[in-house]
Every structure is written in structure tokens, then in C-alpha cells.
Design a protein around this motif. Structure first.
Motif, PDB file in Angstrom:
ATOM      1  N   ARG A  55     -63.502  19.065 -23.603  1.00  0.00           N
ATOM      2  CA  ARG A  55     -63.586  17.804 -24.336  1.00  0.00           C
ATOM      3  C   ARG A  55     -62.211  17.193 -24.496  1.00  0.00           C
ATOM      4  O   ARG A  55     -61.196  17.840 -24.280  1.00  0.00           O
ATOM      5  CB  ARG A  55     -64.157  18.052 -25.747  1.00  0.00           C
ATOM      6  N   TYR A  56     -62.210  15.930 -24.924  1.00  0.00           N
ATOM      7  CA  TYR A  56     -60.979  15.242 -25.285  1.00  0.00           C
ATOM      8  C   TYR A  56     -60.999  14.994 -26.783  1.00  0.00           C
ATOM      9  O   TYR A  56     -61.999  14.536 -27.329  1.00  0.00           O
ATOM     10  CB  TYR A  56     -60.852  13.918 -24.524  1.00  0.00           C
ATOM     11  N   CYS A  57     -59.909  15.293 -27.442  1.00  0.00           N
ATOM     12  CA  CYS A  57     -59.797  15.147 -28.890  1.00  0.00           C
ATOM     13  C   CYS A  57     -59.877  13.665 -29.262  1.00  0.00           C
ATOM     14  O   CYS A  57     -59.257  12.821 -28.622  1.00  0.00           O
ATOM     15  CB  CYS A  57     -58.470  15.740 -29.365  1.00  0.00           C
ATOM     16  N   VAL A  58     -60.646  13.354 -30.319  1.00  0.00           N
ATOM     17  CA  VAL A  58     -60.780  11.963 -30.743  1.00  0.00           C
ATOM     18  C   VAL A  58     -59.548  11.488 -31.497  1.00  0.00           C
ATOM     19  O   VAL A  58     -59.346  10.285 -31.648  1.00  0.00           O
ATOM     20  CB  VAL A  58     -62.040  11.758 -31.619  1.00  0.00           C
ATOM     21  N   GLN A  59     -58.700  12.390 -31.962  1.00  0.00           N
ATOM     22  CA  GLN A  59     -57.496  12.015 -32.690  1.00  0.00           C
ATOM     23  C   GLN A  59     -56.298  11.821 -31.771  1.00  0.00           C
ATOM     24  O   GLN A  59     -55.641  10.797 -31.805  1.00  0.00           O
ATOM     25  CB  GLN A  59     -57.149  13.070 -33.745  1.00  0.00           C
ATOM     26  N   CYS A  60     -56.013  12.814 -30.936  1.00  0.00           N
ATOM     27  CA  CYS A  60     -54.797  12.748 -30.120  1.00  0.00           C
ATOM     28  C   CYS A  60     -55.070  12.479 -28.642  1.00  0.00           C
ATOM     29  O   CYS A  60     -54.155  12.113 -27.909  1.00  0.00           O
ATOM     30  CB  CYS A  60     -53.989  14.037 -30.269  1.00  0.00           C
ATOM     31  N   GLY A  61     -56.288  12.668 -28.182  1.00  0.00           N
ATOM     32  CA  GLY A  61     -56.632  12.395 -26.793  1.00  0.00           C
ATOM     33  C   GLY A  61     -56.339  13.533 -25.834  1.00  0.00           C
ATOM     34  O   GLY A  61     -56.547  13.389 -24.628  1.00  0.00           O
ATOM     35  N   LYS A  62     -55.864  14.682 -26.344  1.00  0.00           N
ATOM     36  CA  LYS A  62     -55.572  15.809 -25.469  1.00  0.00           C
ATOM     37  C   LYS A  62     -56.870  16.524 -25.095  1.00  0.00           C
ATOM     38  O   LYS A  62     -57.837  16.527 -25.836  1.00  0.00           O
ATOM     39  CB  LYS A  62     -54.643  16.803 -26.160  1.00  0.00           C
ATOM     40  N   ARG A  63     -56.865  17.146 -23.927  1.00  0.00           N
ATOM     41  CA  ARG A  63     -58.025  17.900 -23.471  1.00  0.00           C
ATOM     42  C   ARG A  63     -58.006  19.273 -24.130  1.00  0.00           C
ATOM     43  O   ARG A  63     -56.970  19.918 -24.222  1.00  0.00           O
ATOM     44  CB  ARG A  63     -57.971  18.035 -21.958  1.00  0.00           C
ATOM     45  N   PHE A  64     -59.185  19.722 -24.584  1.00  0.00           N
ATOM     46  CA  PHE A  64     -59.306  21.056 -25.154  1.00  0.00           C
ATOM     47  C   PHE A  64     -60.625  21.665 -24.727  1.00  0.00           C
ATOM     48  O   PHE A  64     -61.527  20.973 -24.267  1.00  0.00           O
ATOM     49  CB  PHE A  64     -59.163  21.028 -26.684  1.00  0.00           C
ATOM     50  N   TYR A  65     -60.735  22.968 -24.861  1.00  0.00           N
ATOM     51  CA  TYR A  65     -61.925  23.697 -24.436  1.00  0.00           C
ATOM     52  C   TYR A  65     -62.583  24.319 -25.648  1.00  0.00           C
ATOM     53  O   TYR A  65     -61.917  24.797 -26.560  1.00  0.00           O
ATOM     54  CB  TYR A  65     -61.532  24.790 -23.434  1.00  0.00           C
ATOM     55  N   THR A  66     -63.929  24.325 -25.645  1.00  0.00           N
ATOM     56  CA  THR A  66     -64.669  24.863 -26.775  1.00  0.00           C
ATOM     57  C   THR A  66     -66.029  25.371 -26.317  1.00  0.00           C
ATOM     58  O   THR A  66     -66.506  25.014 -25.234  1.00  0.00           O
ATOM     59  CB  THR A  66     -64.841  23.792 -27.874  1.00  0.00           C
ATOM     60  N   ASN A  67     -66.649  26.178 -27.161  1.00  0.00           N
ATOM     61  CA  ASN A  67     -68.014  26.632 -26.917  1.00  0.00           C
ATOM     62  C   ASN A  67     -69.008  25.915 -27.826  1.00  0.00           C
ATOM     63  O   ASN A  67     -70.202  26.112 -27.698  1.00  0.00           O
ATOM     64  CB  ASN A  67     -68.130  28.144 -27.140  1.00  0.00           C
ATOM     65  N   LYS A  68     -68.519  25.093 -28.741  1.00  0.00           N
ATOM     66  CA  LYS A  68     -69.389  24.358 -29.653  1.00  0.00           C
ATOM     67  C   LYS A  68     -69.694  22.982 -29.072  1.00  0.00           C
ATOM     68  O   LYS A  68     -68.793  22.256 -28.678  1.00  0.00           O
ATOM     69  CB  LYS A  68     -68.726  24.208 -31.016  1.00  0.00           C
ATOM     70  N   ALA A  69     -70.964  22.619 -29.064  1.00  0.00           N
ATOM     71  CA  ALA A  69     -71.376  21.358 -28.449  1.00  0.00           C
ATOM     72  C   ALA A  69     -70.938  20.151 -29.267  1.00  0.00           C
ATOM     73  O   ALA A  69     -70.705  19.075 -28.714  1.00  0.00           O
ATOM     74  CB  ALA A  69     -72.887  21.338 -28.275  1.00  0.00           C
ATOM     75  N   ASN A  70     -70.814  20.293 -30.583  1.00  0.00           N
ATOM     76  CA  ASN A  70     -70.509  19.138 -31.430  1.00  0.00           C
ATOM     77  C   ASN A  70     -69.046  19.035 -31.846  1.00  0.00           C
ATOM     78  O   ASN A  70     -68.703  18.174 -32.640  1.00  0.00           O
ATOM     79  CB  ASN A  70     -71.388  19.172 -32.679  1.00  0.00           C
ATOM     80  N   LYS A  71     -68.183  19.866 -31.328  1.00  0.00           N
ATOM     81  CA  LYS A  71     -66.770  19.835 -31.719  1.00  0.00           C
ATOM     82  C   LYS A  71     -66.066  18.662 -31.035  1.00  0.00           C
ATOM     83  O   LYS A  71     -66.151  18.493 -29.825  1.00  0.00           O
ATOM     84  CB  LYS A  71     -66.085  21.141 -31.344  1.00  0.00           C
ATOM     85  N   MET A  72     -65.385  17.830 -31.820  1.00  0.00           N
ATOM     86  CA  MET A  72     -64.742  16.639 -31.288  1.00  0.00           C
ATOM     87  C   MET A  72     -63.227  16.626 -31.503  1.00  0.00           C
ATOM     88  O   MET A  72     -62.551  15.743 -30.995  1.00  0.00           O
ATOM     89  CB  MET A  72     -65.329  15.390 -31.948  1.00  0.00           C
ATOM     90  N   ILE A  73     -62.686  17.568 -32.272  1.00  0.00           N
ATOM     91  CA  ILE A  73     -61.262  17.602 -32.584  1.00  0.00           C
ATOM     92  C   ILE A  73     -60.674  18.910 -32.063  1.00  0.00           C
ATOM     93  O   ILE A  73     -61.256  19.979 -32.244  1.00  0.00           O
ATOM     94  CB  ILE A  73     -61.032  17.509 -34.105  1.00  0.00           C
ATOM     95  N   CYS A  74     -59.510  18.813 -31.444  1.00  0.00           N
ATOM     96  CA  CYS A  74     -58.833  20.017 -30.971  1.00  0.00           C
ATOM     97  C   CYS A  74     -58.352  20.835 -32.176  1.00  0.00           C
ATOM     98  O   CYS A  74     -58.438  20.387 -33.305  1.00  0.00           O
ATOM     99  CB  CYS A  74     -57.674  19.651 -30.047  1.00  0.00           C
TER     100      CYS A  74
END
Length: 101
Positions: A55-74
Motif C-alpha cells: 500500500r501507499y501511506c495516505v499521510q506521507c505517500g511512501k510504499r509500505f507492506y502489510t497483512n491487514k486489508a484496511n491499513k492505510m498508514i505506514c
């Protein structure tokens, strides 16, 4: 005492004043070091295998990886703090608007 080879950067135990390890003295080929791009590519591939979502963080725009479908912030502290401040401010304005009615 061990010393680092000046040719291949491996540690070896010197037997004399030479600055090369015995393998380099024998003329064996050295394995080239990985570049920063190669290391970054390997890390990216490893992360994609370990996590389901990229995903891409909604605050900073950096790409991050997660296992949660609803996570939007790094996981960065600044991003989480900024998000909390925004949520608090939105909650306060909503409460003020309800009090005014």
C-alpha cells in the motif's frame, strides 16, 4: 588476530605481512559485491513474499507492506501522530457543530 583482505574484503588470519587472503594470493576469482540497487530489489522481493498487501501511506505517500486489508498508514511515528491530530480535530469540529445546533 584477523585482518580484512584488501582485495575481497573477507576476514582471514594472516601468516605473514601480505594484505591479501590466501585465496586471493592463489588467484581465485572474487565474487563481486552487490550494488545498492540489487540489495533494494532483493529486499523488495522478500517483502512482497512475506506480506499480502503493498500500500501507499495516505499521510506521507511512501510504499509500505502489510497483512491487514484496511491499513492505510505506514508504521512511521510522524504519520501516526499526524493522523491522530487530524482525527481529533475532526472530532472536535463535529462536536462544536452539534453543540451549535
Amino acid at each position: 588476530m584477523q585482518r580484512k583482505c584488501h582485495r575481497c574484503d573477507r576476514l582471514y588470519t594472516p601468516t605473514d605481512h601480505n594484505t591479501w587472503c590466501p585465496d586471493c594470493m592463489a588467484g581465485k576469482p572474487i565474487v563481486p559485491r552487490k550494488t545498492a540497487k540489487q540489495v533494494a530489489k532483493e529486499n523488495r522481493e522478500r517483502m512482497e513474499q512475506a506480506y499480502k498487501y503493498a500500500r501507499y501511506c495516505v499521510q506521507c505517500g511512501k510504499r509500505f507492506y502489510t497483512n491487514k486489508a484496511n491499513k492505510m498508514i505506514c508504521g512511521e511515528w510522524e504519520c501516526e501522530e499526524k493522523q491522530q491530530k487530524q482525527l481529533l480535530q475532526a472530532r472536535r469540529t463535529k462536536e462544536r457543530a452539534l453543540r451549535g445546533l
